[in-house]
Design a protein around this motif. Structure first.
Motif, short mmCIF file in Angstrom:
data_model
loop_
_atom_site.label_atom_id
_atom_site.label_comp_id
_atom_site.label_asym_id
_atom_site.label_seq_id
_atom_site.Cartn_x
_atom_site.Cartn_y
_atom_site.Cartn_z
N GLN A 4 34.98 0.92 25.56
CA GLN A 4 35.08 2.28 25.05
C GLN A 4 36.46 2.84 25.38
N HIS A 6 38.83 6.24 25.16
CA HIS A 6 38.69 7.68 24.98
C HIS A 6 39.74 8.13 23.96
N SER A 8 40.69 11.44 21.36
CA SER A 8 40.33 12.81 20.98
C SER A 8 40.05 12.87 19.49
N LEU A 9 39.12 13.73 19.10
CA LEU A 9 38.71 13.85 17.71
C LEU A 9 39.74 14.64 16.91
N GLU A 13 37.18 15.06 12.05
CA GLU A 13 36.08 14.42 12.76
C GLU A 13 35.21 15.45 13.49
N SER A 14 35.81 16.49 14.01
CA SER A 14 35.03 17.56 14.63
C SER A 14 34.17 18.27 13.59
N GLU A 54 25.45 9.34 17.54
CA GLU A 54 26.55 9.52 18.50
C GLU A 54 27.46 8.30 18.48
N ARG A 55 28.73 8.52 18.86
CA ARG A 55 29.66 7.41 19.04
C ARG A 55 29.02 6.38 19.96
N THR A 76 33.46 7.69 15.18
CA THR A 76 33.33 8.85 16.07
C THR A 76 31.94 9.47 16.06
N CYS A 77 31.25 9.41 14.93
CA CYS A 77 29.89 9.93 14.82
C CYS A 77 29.35 9.48 13.49
N LEU A 104 35.47 8.02 10.71
CA LEU A 104 36.65 7.67 11.48
C LEU A 104 37.84 8.24 10.73
#
Length: 179
Positions: A4, A6, A8-9, A13-14, A54-55, A76-77, A104
């Motif tokens: 995984q 990390h 940021s979105l 994507e948000s 969820e991711r 991302t989701c 994505l």
């Protein structure tokens, strides 16, 4: 095993995550399809169930593999959408199935298309936080769709299917949350 990272979105994507979360639940979809240029209509009713993903969910990992994305790339989701449809006039069952969406960047990955069982991608954008627009192209056809959340209990959708610059079908939908 996938590692995984990390990340940021992006704003898109948000927005898509919020849209999928707000769409989660069970919906009754009343649909009308217009075949062009004749104008023949077909009316259908569908029960649609939407589940937010969820991711890192198993479904999104499988979707990423289906599209040949590297093990370091995580969608991302997403959402899993299941449906059962029947003809409004004859009450005959028309279709039953499910599809998985994963986001994505500005691309929405799907395990199947509207008119193909093969994996497809769509470009997506928002005209406002409650209105999602998609454009999908495959097999010489273009599928443009707009989904709009209205309050917490309604959605409208419109789909336009074109080939060689000529519109072939328009679908209009009113969806009401039932759970």
């Amino acid at each position: 095993m996938r590692s995984q990272l990390h990340i940021s979105l992006t704003s898109e994507e948000s927005l898509i995550a919020a849209f999928f979360r707000e769409s989660e639940g069970k919906w009754r979809s009343e649909r009308r399809y217009y075949t062009l240029p004749e104008g023949e209509t077909k009316e259908m009713v569908s029960i649609i169930t939407i589940r937010f993903l969820e991711r890192g969910s198993e479904e999104l990992d499988e979707l990423a593999q289906l599209h040949g994305l590297s093990d370091e790339v995580f969608l991302t989701c997403g959402a899993k959408v299941s449906w059962e449809s029947k003809d409004s006039v004859t009450e005959r069952k028309q279709s039953k199935g499910s599809t998985v969406f994963g986001a994505l960047g500005k691309i929405l990955y799907r395990d199947r298309g509207f008119a193909t069982p093969k994996p497809v991608t769509a470009e997506y954008y928002f005209t406002n936080p409650k209105t999602l627009c998609l454009r999908t192209e495959y097999n010489g056809s273009v599928f443009e769709e707009e989904l709009k959340l209205i309050g917490t209990n309604y959605r409208t959708r419109q789909s336009i299917i074109s080939r060689a610059g000529e519109q072939l079908m328009i679908g209009q939908y009113l969806e009401k949350r039932i759970q």
